[in-house]
Each structure stands twice: as C-alpha cells, then as structure tokens.
Design a protein around this motif. Structure first.
Motif, PDB file in Angstrom:
ATOM      1  N   PRO A  41       0.743  -1.268   0.076  1.00 54.44           N
ATOM      2  CA  PRO A  41       0.151  -0.002   0.087  1.00 54.44           C
ATOM      3  C   PRO A  41       0.873   1.234  -0.123  1.00 54.44           C
ATOM      4  CG  PRO A  41      -0.420  -1.273   1.719  1.00 54.44           C
ATOM      5  CD  PRO A  41       0.517  -2.107   1.209  1.00 54.44           C
ATOM      6  N   SER A  42       0.238   2.369  -0.437  1.00 60.65           N
ATOM      7  CA  SER A  42       0.939   3.818  -0.393  1.00 60.65           C
ATOM      8  C   SER A  42       1.646   3.992   1.182  1.00 60.65           C
ATOM      9  CB  SER A  42      -0.179   4.872  -0.708  1.00 60.65           C
ATOM     10  OG  SER A  42       0.496   5.947  -0.503  1.00 60.65           O
ATOM     11  N   GLY A  43       2.845   4.342   1.071  1.00 58.10           N
ATOM     12  CA  GLY A  43       3.422   4.641   2.408  1.00 58.10           C
ATOM     13  C   GLY A  43       3.894   3.300   3.074  1.00 58.10           C
ATOM     14  N   SER A  44       4.015   2.437   2.362  1.00 55.66           N
ATOM     15  CA  SER A  44       4.552   0.972   3.052  1.00 55.66           C
ATOM     16  C   SER A  44       6.176   0.862   3.021  1.00 55.66           C
ATOM     17  CB  SER A  44       3.948  -0.164   2.303  1.00 55.66           C
ATOM     18  OG  SER A  44       4.007  -0.078   0.920  1.00 55.66           O
ATOM     19  N   GLY A  45       6.575   1.925   2.252  1.00 56.73           N
ATOM     20  CA  GLY A  45       8.178   1.961   2.543  1.00 56.73           C
ATOM     21  C   GLY A  45       8.802   1.278   0.897  1.00 56.73           C
ATOM     22  N   LYS A  46       8.163   1.385  -0.020  1.00 58.26           N
ATOM     23  CA  LYS A  46       8.565   0.824  -1.153  1.00 58.26           C
ATOM     24  C   LYS A  46       9.647   1.644  -1.669  1.00 58.26           C
ATOM     25  CE  LYS A  46       4.653   0.641  -3.259  1.00 58.26           C
ATOM     26  NZ  LYS A  46       3.755   1.302  -2.155  1.00 58.26           N
ATOM     27  N   THR A  47       9.437   2.841  -1.723  1.00 61.51           N
ATOM     28  CA  THR A  47      10.497   4.044  -2.305  1.00 61.51           C
ATOM     29  C   THR A  47      11.531   4.071  -1.438  1.00 61.51           C
ATOM     30  OG1 THR A  47       8.621   5.133  -3.635  1.00 61.51           O
ATOM     31  CG2 THR A  47      10.927   6.455  -3.214  1.00 61.51           C
ATOM     32  N   THR A  48      11.193   3.919  -0.115  1.00 64.37           N
ATOM     33  CA  THR A  48      12.436   4.064   0.905  1.00 64.37           C
ATOM     34  C   THR A  48      13.325   3.001   0.665  1.00 64.37           C
ATOM     35  OG1 THR A  48      10.726   5.112   2.441  1.00 64.37           O
ATOM     36  CG2 THR A  48      12.954   4.310   3.239  1.00 64.37           C
ATOM     37  N   LEU A  49      12.836   1.538   0.402  1.00 65.80           N
ATOM     38  CA  LEU A  49      13.555   0.477   0.366  1.00 65.80           C
ATOM     39  C   LEU A  49      14.535   0.555  -1.033  1.00 65.80           C
ATOM     40  CD1 LEU A  49      14.640  -2.434   1.131  1.00 65.80           C
ATOM     41  CD2 LEU A  49      12.467  -3.278  -0.111  1.00 65.80           C
ATOM     42  N   THR A 198       5.434  -1.619  -7.897  1.00 64.58           N
ATOM     43  CA  THR A 198       4.416  -1.423  -8.809  1.00 64.58           C
ATOM     44  C   THR A 198       2.935  -1.365  -7.895  1.00 64.58           C
ATOM     45  OG1 THR A 198       2.924  -2.021 -10.602  1.00 64.58           O
ATOM     46  CG2 THR A 198       4.042  -3.773  -9.502  1.00 64.58           C
ATOM     47  N   HIS A 199       2.185  -0.884  -8.383  1.00 67.99           N
ATOM     48  CA  HIS A 199       0.767  -0.901  -7.799  1.00 67.99           C
ATOM     49  C   HIS A 199      -0.383  -1.880  -8.401  1.00 67.99           C
ATOM     50  CE1 HIS A 199       0.901   1.651  -4.503  1.00 67.99           C
ATOM     51  NE2 HIS A 199       1.532   2.664  -5.178  1.00 67.99           N
ATOM     52  N   ASP A 200       0.276  -2.230  -9.720  1.00 67.07           N
ATOM     53  CA  ASP A 200      -0.336  -3.084 -10.667  1.00 67.07           C
ATOM     54  C   ASP A 200      -0.203  -4.654 -10.528  1.00 67.07           C
ATOM     55  OD1 ASP A 200      -1.675  -4.237 -12.763  1.00 67.07           O
ATOM     56  OD2 ASP A 200      -0.947  -2.740 -14.241  1.00 67.07           O
TER      57      ASP A 200
HETATM   58  N1  LIG Z   1      11.361  12.660   3.831  1.00 62.48           N
HETATM   59  C1  LIG Z   1      10.421  12.025   4.486  1.00 62.48           C
HETATM   60  N2  LIG Z   1       9.972  12.609   5.651  1.00 62.48           N
HETATM   61  C2  LIG Z   1       9.227  12.125   6.655  1.00 62.48           C
HETATM   62  N3  LIG Z   1       8.439  11.130   6.104  1.00 62.48           N
HETATM   63  C3  LIG Z   1       8.743  10.495   5.223  1.00 62.48           C
HETATM   64  C4  LIG Z   1       9.932  10.893   4.092  1.00 62.48           C
HETATM   65  N4  LIG Z   1       9.805  10.035   3.224  1.00 62.48           N
HETATM   66  C5  LIG Z   1       9.054   8.992   3.400  1.00 62.48           C
HETATM   67  N5  LIG Z   1       8.041   9.269   4.716  1.00 62.48           N
HETATM   68  C6  LIG Z   1       7.077   8.333   5.193  1.00 62.48           C
HETATM   69  O1  LIG Z   1       7.645   7.101   4.999  1.00 62.48           O
HETATM   70  C7  LIG Z   1       6.924   6.035   4.778  1.00 62.48           C
HETATM   71  C8  LIG Z   1       7.246   5.170   3.749  1.00 62.48           C
HETATM   72  O2  LIG Z   1       7.327   6.191   2.549  1.00 62.48           O
HETATM   73  P1  LIG Z   1       7.652   5.502   1.044  1.00 62.48           P
HETATM   74  O3  LIG Z   1       7.766   6.653   0.068  1.00 62.48           O
HETATM   75  O4  LIG Z   1       8.806   4.636   1.034  1.00 62.48           O
HETATM   76  O5  LIG Z   1       6.274   4.774   0.671  1.00 62.48           O
HETATM   77  P2  LIG Z   1       5.756   4.028  -0.585  1.00 62.48           P
HETATM   78  O6  LIG Z   1       5.507   2.714  -0.307  1.00 62.48           O
HETATM   79  O7  LIG Z   1       6.766   4.184  -1.648  1.00 62.48           O
HETATM   80  O8  LIG Z   1       4.432   4.720  -0.782  1.00 62.48           O
HETATM   81  P3  LIG Z   1       3.795   5.212  -2.298  1.00 62.48           P
HETATM   82  O9  LIG Z   1       2.857   3.875  -2.838  1.00 62.48           O
HETATM   83  O10 LIG Z   1       2.741   6.098  -1.945  1.00 62.48           O
HETATM   84  O11 LIG Z   1       4.873   5.779  -3.218  1.00 62.48           O
HETATM   85  C9  LIG Z   1       5.476   6.826   4.618  1.00 62.48           C
HETATM   86  O12 LIG Z   1       4.712   6.948   5.670  1.00 62.48           O
HETATM   87  C10 LIG Z   1       5.840   8.289   4.412  1.00 62.48           C
HETATM   88  O13 LIG Z   1       5.256   9.249   4.781  1.00 62.48           O
END
Ligand SMILES: Nc1ncnc2c1ncn2[C@@H]1O[C@H](COP(=O)(O)OP(=O)(O)OP(=O)(O)O)[C@@H](O)[C@H]1O
Ligand SMILES: [Mg+2]
Length: 264
Positions: A41-49, A198-200
C-alpha cells in the motif's frame, strides 16, 4: 552469493508521536538475475527500500551487502561511485533532459560512466522499439516512448541492478505492457537483477519473485511461486521464439543479399 543482502534495515522519520517506521527491520536476500516485483500500500516503504538499495538513502540501522561487500552508506562520494558503477534507476516521470534528444540522453549516461559507445546506445534504443526516433526530443515523444528512452538510458551503462519505481505508473495498460516487455527482455538477455515497484498486480507476471511490504515490514515473499514460474516460462518462451523468428528473418535477408551479389 547473493547480489543484494539486506539485514535488519530500519529507516525512521520523525520522533515520538510523529514517528514513522518507513522500514522496520527488513531482511531480504536477492540473487543475481532475479526479477523482483515490490508491492504494498501507499506509504508502506517501497520507495524508501528502493532508494536504500540505490544508495540514495541511508538507513538508521542494519547492513547492506552488495556481492558480499558492505556498501559505504553514509559516505556521500563513495555512495555516488557505487551508484554510478552498479545501479540503473528508472523513475516514474522519466527524468529525461528536455534539451537533449533520445540518443543524447542515452549517450550522456555513458559519458558519465566513461563508456561512450554510440553503436550500443543506438542498439539499446532499437531494442526498446525506438528505432528511427533517436533524434527526437522528449517533448516530441509520447509518454510510453519517453519511458522507453528512460529504460534505454538506465541500461546504457550495463548496470548490475535495474531499479524502477512505478515506472509504468502514468501509462495506460497497453503501453505499460510494452514498456515492461522492453525492459524485462533486455534484463533477461543481459542477466541484470531487476527490482520494480508497482501498484499493478497484473505486472507481477513479469517477475520471478514477488515481495510485499506493509508498514515498513516484509509481509509476503513469494519466491519462484508457481504462478510466477508459469508466467516467466511463458514469457521467456515467447521471447525465445520471437528472437528465433527475428534471427531467421535476418538470415533470410542476408542470404538474399548474398544471392543478389552473386547474380549481379
Ligand atoms: N522525507 C520524509 N520525511 C518524513 N516521512 C517520510 C519521508 N519520506 C517518506 N516518509 C514516510 O515514510 C513512509 C514510507 O514512504 P515511502 O515513500 O517509502 O512509501 P511508498 O510505499 O513508496 O508509498 P507510495 O506507494 O505512495 O509511493 C511513509 O509513511 C512516508 O510518509
Ligand atoms: Mg513510492
């Protein structure tokens, strides 16, 4: 040996009541050549990883080994070198340079890694179906075409790992399929390890492994699941047939050429 080994990675934002655990003790081992779909889901950490794997972001805790060696996280210059040498990153919104043509966008990446090779750049553009569009500027191309330039650009320096963050996020289904096929075919041919967010769900058919995140944790890891094996086998079989047909066509036209020279 795993190409990517992540152990107990954590990345937190904020503190106390605003604390967000973007990554919460994530451990993953990825072998060379795996094609991983990363969902959640959105916000689950994918981009961070993905950013951590690309050494664009530094985790709070944990280790990251790349081919058995610790990645110099926290050392800005070394992280840049690591990224330049090993990572090809494809963003959702292309990130192409508007003043450069498709070909120049690809050449630029080769220049940055000290490996300019125009023939290879043209071959890459051809392999993603852009033959004849080399001299167009991004503004003269469709979304799908631009994303294919971005793929050619990411592949241009022959990176060990290709990372894609929602690379088909703003494309229609048909174009998404075309873009994914172009990417996966080249990755398979060059045995590049690939991780795409991906979300797809339907795009998981391109993956050999599906990892799902939720609230910064790995909640599912379907390695070589039956569904993905069947899909991958079908996809690879199709690619092999396509390549063979292409080869036969090339051979036939070569034979014709030879025959023509003999006759003339
Ligand atoms: N620079 C930041 N400052 C504070 N919180 C952050 C920052 N970057 C990410 N987060 C938080 O970390 C969590 C994971 O974010 P991330 O961008 O990894 O999610 P995601 O799975 O890629 O979501 P999406 O599908 O919406 O792209 C989210 O709750 C986001 O709000
Ligand atoms: Mg994201």
């Amino acid at each position: 040996m795993a190409i990517i080994l992540l152990e107990d990675l954590s990345r937190h934002y904020g503190e106390d009541e605003t604390l967000v655990k973007a990554l919460d003790s994530v451990s993953i081992s990825i072998e060379k050549g795996e094609i991983v779909a990363l969902l959640g889901p959105s916000g689950s950490g994918k981009t961070t990883l993905l950013n951590t794997i690309a050494a664009l972001d530094v985790p709070l805790e944990g280790t990251y080994l790349f081919e058995g060696e610790e990645v110099p996280l926290g050392h800005v210059e070394k992280m840049t070198t690591f990224r330049r040498e090993n990572i090809g990153y494809i963003f959702q919104f292309f990130n192409l340079l508007a003043d450069l043509t498709a070909l120049e966008n690809v050449l630029l990446v080769q220049d940055l890694s000290g490996s300019r090779n125009k023939d290879k750049a043209l071959e890459l553009l051809d392999s993603v179906g852009l033959k004849g569009l080399e001299d167009r500027f991004p503004s003269q191309m469709s979304g799908g075409q631009r994303q294919r330039v971005a793929i050619a650009r990411a592949l241009a320096k022959s990176p060990r790992i290709i990372l894609g963050d929602e690379l088909t996020g703003n494309l229609d289904t048909e174009t998404s399929t075309m873009v994914m096929e172009a990417l996966i075919k080249t990755c398979r041919k060059e045995k590049m390890t690939t991780i795409f967010v991906t979300h797809d769900e339907s795009l998981t058919r391109f993956a050999t492994r599906i990892i799902r995140l939720d609230s910064g944790k790995v909640v599912d890891d379907e390695k070589g699941g039956l569904k993905s094996i069947v899909n991958t086998t079908k996809f690879v079989a199709e690619s092999v047939v396509e390549e063979a047909v292409g080869g036969v066509k090339k051979m036939t036209s070569k034979i014709k050429d030879i025959a023509r020279t003999i006759v003339e």
